[in-house]
Design an enzyme around this catalytic site. Sequence first.
Site, PDB file in Angstrom:
ATOM      1  N   ARG A   1       1.815   1.589  -3.706  1.00 32.55           N
ATOM      2  CA  ARG A   1       2.065   0.651  -2.773  1.00 32.55           C
ATOM      3  C   ARG A   1       3.024   0.504  -1.974  1.00 32.55           C
ATOM      4  O   ARG A   1       4.077  -0.190  -2.455  1.00 32.55           O
ATOM      5  CB  ARG A   1       0.932  -0.570  -3.520  1.00 32.55           C
ATOM      6  CG  ARG A   1       0.603  -1.572  -2.767  1.00 32.55           C
ATOM      7  CD  ARG A   1       0.292  -3.284  -3.188  1.00 32.55           C
ATOM      8  NE  ARG A   1      -0.188  -3.721  -2.316  1.00 32.55           N
ATOM      9  CZ  ARG A   1      -0.763  -4.432  -3.004  1.00 32.55           C
ATOM     10  NH1 ARG A   1      -1.141  -5.012  -3.919  1.00 32.55           N
ATOM     11  NH2 ARG A   1      -1.968  -4.958  -1.682  1.00 32.55           N
TER      12      ARG A   1
ATOM     13  N   ASN B   1       2.831  -0.206  -8.360  1.00 34.52           N
ATOM     14  CA  ASN B   1       2.394  -1.253  -7.505  1.00 34.52           C
ATOM     15  C   ASN B   1       3.761  -2.576  -8.029  1.00 34.52           C
ATOM     16  O   ASN B   1       3.836  -3.246  -8.898  1.00 34.52           O
ATOM     17  CB  ASN B   1       1.442  -2.011  -7.441  1.00 34.52           C
ATOM     18  CG  ASN B   1       1.474  -3.496  -6.746  1.00 34.52           C
ATOM     19  OD1 ASN B   1       1.549  -3.138  -5.865  1.00 34.52           O
ATOM     20  ND2 ASN B   1       0.124  -4.099  -6.309  1.00 34.52           N
TER      21      ASN B   1
ATOM     22  N   GLU C   1      -7.700  -2.199  -5.190  1.00 29.98           N
ATOM     23  CA  GLU C   1      -6.695  -1.380  -4.322  1.00 29.98           C
ATOM     24  C   GLU C   1      -5.871  -0.034  -4.328  1.00 29.98           C
ATOM     25  O   GLU C   1      -5.833   0.346  -3.944  1.00 29.98           O
ATOM     26  CB  GLU C   1      -5.387  -2.072  -4.053  1.00 29.98           C
ATOM     27  CG  GLU C   1      -6.193  -3.604  -3.132  1.00 29.98           C
ATOM     28  CD  GLU C   1      -5.266  -5.340  -3.088  1.00 29.98           C
ATOM     29  OE1 GLU C   1      -5.326  -5.365  -4.295  1.00 29.98           O
ATOM     30  OE2 GLU C   1      -4.576  -5.779  -2.631  1.00 29.98           O
TER      31      GLU C   1
ATOM     32  N   HIS D   1      -2.948  -6.828   3.790  1.00 27.13           N
ATOM     33  CA  HIS D   1      -3.877  -6.382   2.505  1.00 27.13           C
ATOM     34  C   HIS D   1      -5.063  -4.792   2.664  1.00 27.13           C
ATOM     35  O   HIS D   1      -6.196  -5.135   2.486  1.00 27.13           O
ATOM     36  CB  HIS D   1      -5.367  -7.312   2.684  1.00 27.13           C
ATOM     37  CG  HIS D   1      -4.335  -8.811   1.593  1.00 27.13           C
ATOM     38  ND1 HIS D   1      -4.939 -10.108   2.105  1.00 27.13           N
ATOM     39  CD2 HIS D   1      -3.384  -8.994   0.525  1.00 27.13           C
ATOM     40  CE1 HIS D   1      -3.347 -10.539   1.408  1.00 27.13           C
ATOM     41  NE2 HIS D   1      -3.490 -10.425   0.417  1.00 27.13           N
TER      42      HIS D   1
ATOM     43  N   ARG E   1       2.230 -19.400  -0.352  1.00 22.26           N
ATOM     44  CA  ARG E   1       3.038 -18.990   1.432  1.00 22.26           C
ATOM     45  C   ARG E   1       2.140 -19.943   2.128  1.00 22.26           C
ATOM     46  O   ARG E   1       0.757 -20.714   2.133  1.00 22.26           O
ATOM     47  CB  ARG E   1       2.515 -18.198   1.304  1.00 22.26           C
ATOM     48  CG  ARG E   1       3.547 -16.688   0.680  1.00 22.26           C
ATOM     49  CD  ARG E   1       2.431 -15.453   1.424  1.00 22.26           C
ATOM     50  NE  ARG E   1       2.208 -15.226   0.335  1.00 22.26           N
ATOM     51  CZ  ARG E   1       1.399 -13.667   0.096  1.00 22.26           C
ATOM     52  NH1 ARG E   1       1.745 -13.456   1.565  1.00 22.26           N
ATOM     53  NH2 ARG E   1       1.794 -12.692  -1.189  1.00 22.26           N
TER      54      ARG E   1
END
Length: 402
Positions: free
Chosen positions: A94, A9, A381, A182, A242
């Site tokens: 990822r 990742n 994940e 996600h 964000r």
Amino acid sequence: MIPVLIVLNAGSSSLKFQVYDTPDSAEPRLVWKGLYEGLGGAAHFVVRHAGGADLDERLWTSGEEFGHEEALIHLISWLREHQEGRKLAAIGHRVVHGGQSFSGPVLVDDSVVQALEALVPLAPLHQPHNLEPIRIVRRRLPGMPQVACFDTAFHQTQSDIATLFALPREMRDRGVRRYGFHGLSYDYISSVLKDYGPRLAKGRVIVAHLGNGASLCALNNGASVATTMGFSALDGLPMGTRCGAVDAGVIFFMLREMRLSPEEAESVLYKKSGLLGVSGISNDMRVLRSKAATDVNARRAIDLFVYRITREIGSLVAALGGLDGLVFTAGIGENDAATRAEVIKGLGWAGLTLDEAANHNAGPRISLGSGPTAWVIPTNEELVIARQTRGVLGDMRSKLAS
Ligand code: ADP
């Protein structure tokens, strides 16, 4: 030899990795996890056993020119030194954006790399970093099977209407639509709901992935029907830095009246907004919680975060036509009992009742009564990437011979 796969990742200055044993058809088994940070400057490598105990660590000085390529080479040779009866069989990555064409994980070849590069304009701040290690491995370890696993793919089950913006049709043809992100986290949560009861696995569930990035996903029978993120990872909830959803008119104001360049406006929306922008203090929920009692701006940032989550949950309950369960996950969702309590208290109208003691102990069930249930479920994940990589490649032992 036990075949192992590495899950990568990659961020702008970091490379997170996990190493999994994949001996047979059973679930991939985590062996080591670690990360490189400070890449391009004074890099730092740390690796731990699956159980969390420190195993190895190294620091480089800023003059040593240590970037993603050097990190990958170091990781491969570290693995060779420590593998003891294991052999690297594949790498899973990822990748934030799979666009319209990739509805599931894919084995990387020339045409896939080209297609993923073409998606850079849809995720300019994340996609290039995700592609970098794929290119490096192709150069340095030609023939090593690589699988790209997408944050968008899980949302491909959404209806056409759920993904449509009310914009001219030509824009949809250019890929301007809601994608959602996600997805690797939601895939994991969806895969374990059965362990928490059939009502969750088969029912209408909202998952709140609340980390530095934050979004909500509405699941029906385990499949995504709606989510708060849209075309980019900027939409929906306020996040660490964000903004979440803002009126598109704000962007014209920034460009015309404030005379910001598109790059400057982008940087404000991605890097200087959210919890950081509103508080003026930090993007880190732990810091904000520690100051919330005395600092009005820390309190406002948290209040806005909770207010937006609660409102968006209302919207997703409407999309689902009801609610059977609510799941909290990721850094804030798993660890911040106060955020969970504040959100659930705002959802009394939906029949949710907080179990204060269970919430304090992180559940797993944190609601009382016979209405919809609320849960804390840690996400994973990387395990989803390992599962998907193995799923694409099939028998991992056969990869060792090549
Ligand atoms: P990322 O999206 O970078 O993977 P994480 O899922 O690690 O982010 O979440 C990071 C967020 O989780 C930060 O806001 C951090 O403050 C918050 N967090 C982590 N641990 C705790 C804790 N014990 N209490 C409150 N917030 C926490």
